[in-house]
Design a protein around this motif. Structure first.
Motif, PDB file in Angstrom:
ATOM      1  N   ILE A 107     -39.891  -3.660  13.824  1.00 42.66           N
ATOM      2  CA  ILE A 107     -39.954  -4.932  14.755  1.00 42.66           C
ATOM      3  C   ILE A 107     -39.160  -6.100  14.044  1.00 42.66           C
ATOM      4  O   ILE A 107     -38.153  -7.055  14.390  1.00 42.66           O
ATOM      5  N   THR A 108     -39.663  -6.337  12.357  1.00 43.31           N
ATOM      6  CA  THR A 108     -39.587  -7.528  12.167  1.00 43.31           C
ATOM      7  C   THR A 108     -38.197  -7.321  11.571  1.00 43.31           C
ATOM      8  O   THR A 108     -37.625  -8.164  11.044  1.00 43.31           O
ATOM      9  N   GLN A 109     -37.713  -6.310  11.675  1.00 40.84           N
ATOM     10  CA  GLN A 109     -36.195  -5.942  11.089  1.00 40.84           C
ATOM     11  C   GLN A 109     -34.945  -6.019  13.104  1.00 40.84           C
ATOM     12  O   GLN A 109     -34.246  -6.770  12.115  1.00 40.84           O
ATOM     13  N   ILE A 110     -35.596  -5.413  13.600  1.00 42.13           N
ATOM     14  CA  ILE A 110     -34.099  -5.631  14.562  1.00 42.13           C
ATOM     15  C   ILE A 110     -34.043  -7.164  14.863  1.00 42.13           C
ATOM     16  O   ILE A 110     -33.366  -6.601  15.862  1.00 42.13           O
ATOM     17  N   ILE A 111     -34.681  -7.666  15.486  1.00 41.86           N
ATOM     18  CA  ILE A 111     -35.171  -8.570  15.659  1.00 41.86           C
ATOM     19  C   ILE A 111     -33.934  -9.607  15.150  1.00 41.86           C
ATOM     20  O   ILE A 111     -33.251 -10.896  15.585  1.00 41.86           O
ATOM     21  N   HIS A 112     -33.029  -9.745  14.179  1.00 42.57           N
ATOM     22  CA  HIS A 112     -32.253 -10.069  13.670  1.00 42.57           C
ATOM     23  C   HIS A 112     -31.109  -9.719  13.565  1.00 42.57           C
ATOM     24  O   HIS A 112     -29.445  -9.904  13.112  1.00 42.57           O
ATOM     25  N   LYS A 113     -31.040  -8.494  14.356  1.00 43.95           N
ATOM     26  CA  LYS A 113     -29.908  -7.471  14.214  1.00 43.95           C
ATOM     27  C   LYS A 113     -29.433  -7.307  16.114  1.00 43.95           C
ATOM     28  O   LYS A 113     -29.856  -6.649  16.569  1.00 43.95           O
ATOM     29  N   PRO A 114     -27.929  -8.416  15.572  1.00 42.40           N
ATOM     30  CA  PRO A 114     -27.854  -8.578  17.807  1.00 42.40           C
ATOM     31  C   PRO A 114     -27.092  -7.049  17.994  1.00 42.40           C
ATOM     32  O   PRO A 114     -26.591  -6.413  17.406  1.00 42.40           O
ATOM     33  N   LYS A 115     -27.752  -7.111  18.840  1.00 40.26           N
ATOM     34  CA  LYS A 115     -27.137  -5.628  19.923  1.00 40.26           C
ATOM     35  C   LYS A 115     -27.386  -4.312  19.608  1.00 40.26           C
ATOM     36  O   LYS A 115     -27.007  -3.345  19.089  1.00 40.26           O
ATOM     37  N   ALA A 116     -28.641  -4.109  18.196  1.00 41.31           N
ATOM     38  CA  ALA A 116     -28.916  -3.624  17.586  1.00 41.31           C
ATOM     39  C   ALA A 116     -29.312  -2.543  18.341  1.00 41.31           C
ATOM     40  O   ALA A 116     -30.183  -2.819  19.389  1.00 41.31           O
ATOM     41  N   VAL A 117     -29.587  -1.216  17.717  1.00 39.92           N
ATOM     42  CA  VAL A 117     -30.164   0.421  18.830  1.00 39.92           C
ATOM     43  C   VAL A 117     -30.948   0.952  17.531  1.00 39.92           C
ATOM     44  O   VAL A 117     -30.395   1.915  17.026  1.00 39.92           O
ATOM     45  N   GLU A 118     -32.580   1.154  17.961  1.00 39.88           N
ATOM     46  CA  GLU A 118     -33.264   1.855  17.254  1.00 39.88           C
ATOM     47  C   GLU A 118     -34.187   2.928  17.328  1.00 39.88           C
ATOM     48  O   GLU A 118     -35.371   2.404  18.630  1.00 39.88           O
ATOM     49  N   VAL A 119     -33.510   4.149  17.655  1.00 40.05           N
ATOM     50  CA  VAL A 119     -33.663   5.151  18.625  1.00 40.05           C
ATOM     51  C   VAL A 119     -34.290   6.588  18.416  1.00 40.05           C
ATOM     52  O   VAL A 119     -34.672   7.216  18.780  1.00 40.05           O
ATOM     53  N   ASP A 120     -34.970   6.468  16.426  1.00 42.05           N
ATOM     54  CA  ASP A 120     -34.302   7.713  16.224  1.00 42.05           C
ATOM     55  C   ASP A 120     -36.096   8.472  16.226  1.00 42.05           C
ATOM     56  O   ASP A 120     -36.804   8.155  15.835  1.00 42.05           O
ATOM     57  N   LEU A 121     -35.412   9.446  17.108  1.00 44.46           N
ATOM     58  CA  LEU A 121     -37.548  10.294  17.007  1.00 44.46           C
ATOM     59  C   LEU A 121     -37.358  11.365  15.867  1.00 44.46           C
ATOM     60  O   LEU A 121     -38.465  11.613  15.905  1.00 44.46           O
ATOM     61  N   ASP A 122     -36.677  10.903  15.093  1.00 45.96           N
ATOM     62  CA  ASP A 122     -37.006  11.945  14.499  1.00 45.96           C
ATOM     63  C   ASP A 122     -37.931  10.817  12.773  1.00 45.96           C
ATOM     64  O   ASP A 122     -38.462  11.270  11.892  1.00 45.96           O
ATOM     65  N   TYR A 123     -37.617   9.687  12.851  1.00 48.00           N
ATOM     66  CA  TYR A 123     -38.698   8.480  12.860  1.00 48.00           C
ATOM     67  C   TYR A 123     -40.191   8.639  12.702  1.00 48.00           C
ATOM     68  O   TYR A 123     -40.571   8.866  13.042  1.00 48.00           O
ATOM     69  N   ASP A 124     -40.212   8.335  10.964  1.00 48.43           N
ATOM     70  CA  ASP A 124     -41.759   8.826  10.734  1.00 48.43           C
ATOM     71  C   ASP A 124     -42.586   7.215  10.287  1.00 48.43           C
ATOM     72  O   ASP A 124     -42.714   7.355   9.066  1.00 48.43           O
ATOM     73  N   ASP A 125     -43.327   6.585  10.843  1.00 51.33           N
ATOM     74  CA  ASP A 125     -43.975   5.536  10.980  1.00 51.33           C
ATOM     75  C   ASP A 125     -46.097   5.853  10.666  1.00 51.33           C
ATOM     76  O   ASP A 125     -46.720   5.160  10.677  1.00 51.33           O
ATOM     77  N   SER A 126     -46.018   7.241  10.645  1.00 51.20           N
ATOM     78  CA  SER A 126     -47.820   8.011  10.180  1.00 51.20           C
ATOM     79  C   SER A 126     -48.098   7.635   8.983  1.00 51.20           C
ATOM     80  O   SER A 126     -49.188   7.424   8.941  1.00 51.20           O
ATOM     81  N   LEU A 127     -46.811   6.849   8.492  1.00 46.54           N
ATOM     82  CA  LEU A 127     -47.939   6.105   7.283  1.00 46.54           C
ATOM     83  C   LEU A 127     -48.047   4.805   7.168  1.00 46.54           C
ATOM     84  O   LEU A 127     -47.807   4.081   6.140  1.00 46.54           O
ATOM     85  N   TYR A 128     -46.605   3.677   7.813  1.00 47.30           N
ATOM     86  CA  TYR A 128     -46.933   2.667   7.773  1.00 47.30           C
ATOM     87  C   TYR A 128     -48.330   1.923   7.901  1.00 47.30           C
ATOM     88  O   TYR A 128     -48.673   2.325   9.421  1.00 47.30           O
ATOM     89  N   ALA A 129     -49.061   0.503   7.468  1.00 48.84           N
ATOM     90  CA  ALA A 129     -49.641   0.170   7.017  1.00 48.84           C
ATOM     91  C   ALA A 129     -49.737  -0.699   8.147  1.00 48.84           C
ATOM     92  O   ALA A 129     -48.868  -2.465   7.626  1.00 48.84           O
ATOM     93  N   PHE A 130     -49.924  -1.132   9.749  1.00 46.79           N
ATOM     94  CA  PHE A 130     -49.492  -1.873  10.302  1.00 46.79           C
ATOM     95  C   PHE A 130     -50.686  -3.250   9.876  1.00 46.79           C
ATOM     96  O   PHE A 130     -51.734  -3.284   9.560  1.00 46.79           O
ATOM     97  N   GLU A 131     -50.227  -4.662  10.365  1.00 43.68           N
ATOM     98  CA  GLU A 131     -51.058  -5.778  10.476  1.00 43.68           C
ATOM     99  C   GLU A 131     -51.491  -5.405  11.371  1.00 43.68           C
ATOM    100  O   GLU A 131     -51.595  -4.443  12.666  1.00 43.68           O
ATOM    101  N   GLY A 132     -53.396  -6.285  11.048  1.00 47.63           N
ATOM    102  CA  GLY A 132     -53.922  -5.500  12.327  1.00 47.63           C
ATOM    103  C   GLY A 132     -54.196  -6.846  13.185  1.00 47.63           C
ATOM    104  O   GLY A 132     -55.071  -7.322  13.296  1.00 47.63           O
ATOM    105  N   VAL A 133     -54.635  -6.709  14.434  1.00 48.74           N
ATOM    106  CA  VAL A 133     -54.165  -8.094  15.558  1.00 48.74           C
ATOM    107  C   VAL A 133     -54.856  -6.530  16.694  1.00 48.74           C
ATOM    108  O   VAL A 133     -53.837  -6.268  17.344  1.00 48.74           O
ATOM    109  N   ARG A 134     -56.009  -7.339  16.993  1.00 47.50           N
ATOM    110  CA  ARG A 134     -56.725  -7.009  18.524  1.00 47.50           C
ATOM    111  C   ARG A 134     -57.704  -7.441  19.133  1.00 47.50           C
ATOM    112  O   ARG A 134     -57.445  -8.913  19.009  1.00 47.50           O
ATOM    113  N   SER A 135     -56.421  -7.235  20.526  1.00 45.73           N
ATOM    114  CA  SER A 135     -56.418  -7.856  21.409  1.00 45.73           C
ATOM    115  C   SER A 135     -57.788  -7.997  22.514  1.00 45.73           C
ATOM    116  O   SER A 135     -58.648  -8.830  22.965  1.00 45.73           O
ATOM    117  N   SER A 136     -59.512  -7.400  21.977  1.00 50.00           N
ATOM    118  CA  SER A 136     -60.455  -7.835  22.401  1.00 50.00           C
ATOM    119  C   SER A 136     -61.671  -7.450  20.940  1.00 50.00           C
ATOM    120  O   SER A 136     -61.180  -6.749  20.501  1.00 50.00           O
TER     121      SER A 136
END
Ligand code: SAH
Ligand code: SF4
Ligand code: F3S
Length: 436
Positions: A107-136
């Motif tokens: 997400i933080t990369q694509i917002i800077h790329k006009p008309k970009a499409v990132e939909v790779d079904l093989d992309y693997d972010d199972s090891l990606y450590a997201f920052e932590g925000v909670r709504s509750s």
């Protein structure tokens, strides 16, 4: 900079929206707004499981575009983004980028790329450590796997979320501990098929299954409750049911998605179990956990569903007496097997609608009977909401077996556990008082 996020669909999408927000806040300095007209970035996190919301997407984009701040960007994310990809850009000039459900960490990369499409079904972010925000501040969603390996004939999800990959145990435990330190009491573990946990990892990993994961999470200090969604009835072996019953932190409520009560329809849906297996699992579960709360999903009007098939669904409803029912009319989806089934198998809309109403009406009756039987029972409730007005202070929370109970007469704190006796039932809503 402000971001507005509209989230459609399931808990997985909710979690994806939390992840995108966390990334945007910490890496790009955005803050969340509830007003799309003051946002610099508008994200629509879409669901494609049924056709109707998807059909509304383009008129929604048009509405956002008309009322947006000058220069504000619009991004279409999630499951519809995954399967429509660049077609969204071609259909709507207002859209600045398209980000598939499997590509959320970009997400933080694509917002800077006009008309970009990132939909790779093989992309693997199972090891990606997201920052932590909670709504509750009390409960948190926690992903344990991405994607889905099944091929249920009606379902588009494997085509929008790709193949199943489990998230490594140490990442899950680290996240759970962090949540506990932040005061979170209850976890909702997420995956399309949670009890298939451990089937495949992206890196070398010691063998583990879902019961093993539950045992590990039970040891995390501060976490008092664990729920999960969705388990698959096919993988509910005895070991799983015994662990569900034994584990001191696993809440005694479970989602068991039936889809249909007819073994014939289940077969053409490719669900892998029969009516008998489903009933056998529920019976076993009820013998181990007598007060267990059970929720389910049912599709009516699937290709070839006869009156007799539907009668089997009603029969399962009667035998199980679900506590929560999510029911839908079958909606043909592209990229699914059922989409190409012979059109002569289609169930006319009016018949499907009649079946849905009949199912829901009987379920409502069962709920009224159940709510009445709850009066006088005592439950341990985790307080999730606290309200106050001129009449006094009220709170509400859920019991272990997922009954929503409104509590009056006593001021309680968010995140507090209270012993509550159910005093009355108003049209299916339970009201209780703190005891002791
Ligand atoms: N992984 C989950 C389901 C995710 S989709 C599971 O197996 O339970 C959520 C629900 O949407 C499904 O359980 C099903 O009841 C419903 N659903 C999926 N595809 C559908 C379709 N084409 N038409 C109607 N309902 C559908
Ligand atoms: Fe869809 Fe079946 Fe996978 Fe659930 S298990 S997401 S219904 S394909
Ligand atoms: Fe969830 Fe809808 Fe995608 S139900 S997995 S957001 S298609």
């Amino acid at each position: 900079m402000k971001v507005f996020i509209q989230t459609l669909g399931c808990a997985m999408n909710e979690r994806d929206s939390e992840h995108m927000l966390a990334e945007l806040e910490s890496k790009e300095g955005y803050e969340l707004t509830a007003d799309s007209s003051e946002a610099d970035l508008i994200l629509i996190n879409t669901c494609s499981v049924r056709e109707k919301p998807e059909r509304r997407l383009f008129s929604e984009i048009g509405q956002y575009a008309q009322a947006k701040k000058q220069g504000a960007k619009i991004g279409v994310c999630g499951c519809t983004a995954s399967h429509m990809g660049g077609e969204i850009l071609r259909k709507s000039p207002h859209v600045d980028f398209v980000l598939g459900a499997r590509n959320i960490s970009k997400i933080t990369q694509i917002i800077h790329k006009p008309k970009a499409v990132e939909v790779d079904l093989d992309y693997d972010d199972s090891l990606y450590a997201f920052e932590g925000v909670r709504s509750s501040g009390v409960k948190a969603l926690l992903n344990i796997s991405i994607g889905c390996d099944k091929s249920c004939a009606y379902c588009i999800v494997p085509h929008t979320r790709g193949k199943e990959i489990s998230i490594p145990l140490d990442l899950i435990l680290a996240e759970a501990r962090k949540l506990a330190q932040n005061g979170i009491k209850e976890l909702l573990l997420l995956g399309q098929n949670v009890n298939n946990y451990g089937v495949r990892f992206s890196t070398e990993h010691a063998p583990i299954d879902f019961t093993g994961l539950l045992r590990e999470l039970e040891r995390v200090e501060g976490i008092r409750r664990i729920r999960f969604t969705s388990p698959h009835p096919l993988h509910m072996d005895d070991e799983f049911l015994h662990e569900f019953a034994r584990n001191t932190k696993v809440c005694k409520s479970i989602h068991i998605p039936l889809q249909s009560g007819s073994s014939k329809i289940l077969k053409s849906m490719r669900r892998g179990y029969s009516k008998e297996w489903f009933l056998n699992r529920v019976e076993k579960l009820k013998s181990l956990v007598p007060d267990v709360g059970i929720s389910t999903d049912i599709i009516v009007g699937f290709c070839g569903e006869s009156d007799e098939d539907f009668a089997h669904t009603l029969d399962v409803l009667e035998q199980v007496r679900f506590d929560t029912l999510y029911s839908f009319i079958y909606s043909p989806r592209p990229h699914t097997r059922a989409f190409d089934f012979d059109k002569s198998l289609s169930v006319p809309k009016d018949i499907a609608q009649k079946r849905l109403s009949q199912l829901q009406e009987r379920h409502r009756e069962i709920l009224r009977e159940k709510a009445q039987a709850d009066i006088g029972k005592e439950y341990e409730v985790l307080v999730e909401n606290v309200f106050s007005d001129e009449r006094g202070c009220f709170s509400e929370g859920r019991s272990d077996n997922n009954r929503l109970i409104h509590i009056d007469g006593r001021k309680l704190d968010l995140g507090e556990f209270a012993r509550v006796r159910v005093m009355r039932n108003e049209g299916g809503s339970l009201f209780g008082e703190v005891v002791g």
